[in-house]
Design a protein around this motif. Sequence first.
Motif, PDB file in Angstrom:
ATOM      1  N   TYR A 323       0.851  -1.192   0.000  1.00 33.15           N
ATOM      2  CA  TYR A 323       0.000   0.000   0.000  1.00 33.15           C
ATOM      3  C   TYR A 323       0.878   1.230   0.000  1.00 33.15           C
ATOM      4  O   TYR A 323       1.800   1.328   0.797  1.00 33.15           O
ATOM      5  N   GLN A 334      -4.015   6.578  -4.063  1.00 28.99           N
ATOM      6  CA  GLN A 334      -3.700   5.413  -3.230  1.00 28.99           C
ATOM      7  C   GLN A 334      -3.645   4.176  -4.114  1.00 28.99           C
ATOM      8  O   GLN A 334      -4.484   4.004  -5.009  1.00 28.99           O
ATOM      9  N   MET A 379      -9.219   0.824   1.398  1.00 19.90           N
ATOM     10  CA  MET A 379      -8.902  -0.268   2.320  1.00 19.90           C
ATOM     11  C   MET A 379      -9.848  -1.461   2.160  1.00 19.90           C
ATOM     12  O   MET A 379      -9.497  -2.577   2.542  1.00 19.90           O
ATOM     13  N   LYS A 380     -10.991  -1.213   1.579  1.00 19.82           N
ATOM     14  CA  LYS A 380     -11.891  -2.347   1.316  1.00 19.82           C
ATOM     15  C   LYS A 380     -11.297  -3.212   0.202  1.00 19.82           C
ATOM     16  O   LYS A 380     -11.340  -4.443   0.266  1.00 19.82           O
ATOM     17  N   ARG A 382      -8.089  -3.336  -0.328  1.00 17.54           N
ATOM     18  CA  ARG A 382      -6.884  -3.956   0.241  1.00 17.54           C
ATOM     19  C   ARG A 382      -7.252  -5.260   0.952  1.00 17.54           C
ATOM     20  O   ARG A 382      -6.553  -6.264   0.844  1.00 17.54           O
ATOM     21  N   ARG A 383      -8.361  -5.226   1.654  1.00 18.40           N
ATOM     22  CA  ARG A 383      -8.769  -6.437   2.371  1.00 18.40           C
ATOM     23  C   ARG A 383      -9.196  -7.529   1.395  1.00 18.40           C
ATOM     24  O   ARG A 383      -8.894  -8.712   1.602  1.00 18.40           O
TER      25      ARG A 383
ATOM     26  N   GLY B  22      -5.690   5.625   6.382  1.00 16.10           N
ATOM     27  CA  GLY B  22      -6.551   4.446   6.363  1.00 16.10           C
ATOM     28  C   GLY B  22      -5.953   3.151   6.875  1.00 16.10           C
ATOM     29  O   GLY B  22      -6.588   2.098   6.803  1.00 16.10           O
ATOM     30  N   MET B  23      -4.729   3.193   7.405  1.00 15.87           N
ATOM     31  CA  MET B  23      -4.149   1.938   7.909  1.00 15.87           C
ATOM     32  C   MET B  23      -5.016   1.337   9.010  1.00 15.87           C
ATOM     33  O   MET B  23      -5.141   0.120   9.130  1.00 15.87           O
ATOM     34  N   GLU B  25      -8.244   1.376   9.290  1.00 17.15           N
ATOM     35  CA  GLU B  25      -9.356   0.628   8.689  1.00 17.15           C
ATOM     36  C   GLU B  25      -8.877  -0.705   8.129  1.00 17.15           C
ATOM     37  O   GLU B  25      -9.563  -1.728   8.239  1.00 17.15           O
ATOM     38  N   SER B  26      -7.673  -0.693   7.568  1.00 16.26           N
ATOM     39  CA  SER B  26      -7.139  -1.928   6.997  1.00 16.26           C
ATOM     40  C   SER B  26      -6.935  -2.986   8.085  1.00 16.26           C
ATOM     41  O   SER B  26      -7.199  -4.162   7.874  1.00 16.26           O
TER      42      SER B  26
END
Lengths: 402, 71
Positions: A323, A334, A379-380, A382-383, B22-23, B25-26
């Motif tokens: 990231y 991002q 981040m959604k 990323r998950r 946003g870390m 949230e991750s």
Amino acid sequence: MSSGSSGGRLVVVGASLAGLRAVEAARRDGFTGEIVLVGDEPHLPYDRPPLSKAFLEDDSAPEPTYQPPSHFADLDVDLRLGTRATALDPVARLVATAGGEIRYDQLVIATGSTARTLPGLEGLPGVHVLRTLDDARGLRQALDLAGRVVVVGAGFIGSEVASSARKRGLSVTVLEAAQVPLERALGPEMGGAVSALHAANGTDLRCGVGVQGIHQGSTGLRVEATDGSSFDADLVVVGVGADPATEWLEGSGLELKDGIVCDATLSAGFPGVYAAGDVARWFNRDFDVEMRLEHWTSAAEQGAIAARNAVTGACGEYRTVPYFWSDWYDRRIQFVGVPTADHVTVVTGDPAEGRFVALFRSGSRLAGALCVGYPAHTMKYRRLIGAAASWEDGLAFADSRR
Amino acid sequence: MKLSEDQLMKIELDRTKCTGIGMCESVAPDFFEIDDDGELVVLRDAVDGAEVADVEAAVLACPTAALRLRP
């Protein structure tokens, strides 16, 4: 205390983010031995991302020091700043420094990167690079007096500098030798789409244009370009990437290949020797591929894991969905995952409006997501990528957010 | 193990430091979410014993040291 944690002496070479996180993690894991943190810069560990952003934009922005000296005293860390490491003997377990030899039981190497320069232009007055706090101080001072700025290289650092200079109201030209900027980081299509932010914000981006030479003229600097054009500037910033700072390890026996070759646990192959941050080329099992990252998040996480493995004898693997973020002209860019893809498609927004999400497909898998001005999505994805989501899962999520 | 009320920890967010990277949230999506404007929303700020490790990891992961977890 973690099992296996012992005494002895942990030496951490490199006093930036990864090194800081290494010493903090060692203590958190109950390491009671001696800790020596060696840094070649004279400064306490500081945060680098602001140096090309807020710190440059505003003369009153504070210096981004992470922690006061008392933090290191509290951790009982022997901080040796202004001390460059010059060689390693991993058999005798010795680090040579400008201030003498240091014996170690465990070693974390976190010496980071060095900014590349243009051959023949090093030290020319008015020509800057940006890597260190001292670089940033010098550049900020120079920006105060400048009207016209030429940035060489349209990568992330060059682009952030261009953006900061525009915020100061300066006239900015960016020269990029490649036909498409950011190709390695974002792929050809998206490199172009993101770079369109420059023109939209009044920065003159010239692609396929390299630098032939820079000369001191009567009214400042004159940058001669490879296409025969030339540009007048009060200052030039060279942002043509960075190389892992591993020269001091040549001849040490460590395997060097654009970074220090490590296994999945960040072990560099000799007893007690680990690497973290920009210098670490390691096997990321999340993608089954060897990678080397220059990202804030991986430096922080690798520093902690390398130190934990070193002092506890644990074999924790570092796996991650890469990231990084970059801020240009009040737009946050991002990227999560990897940009090597056989297909890239815009799923949300519109690149023409400077706000979009693009997904990267590799085989049947969702490999990466680029979010420009869509911070709620990043981040959604990323998950999803971390959970080895399929391409269809990625598209379905994009649909759900429309 | 049933946790009593007094074992709850509380998340504190310093908005002057947070830049919405946003870390958090991750790492801990049950507690943190970045909204469409890039602002961090703390979804709930009370953390019970079983959840402390996740939130601690989020606190540590914050690039701007904007989060704290307090008793």
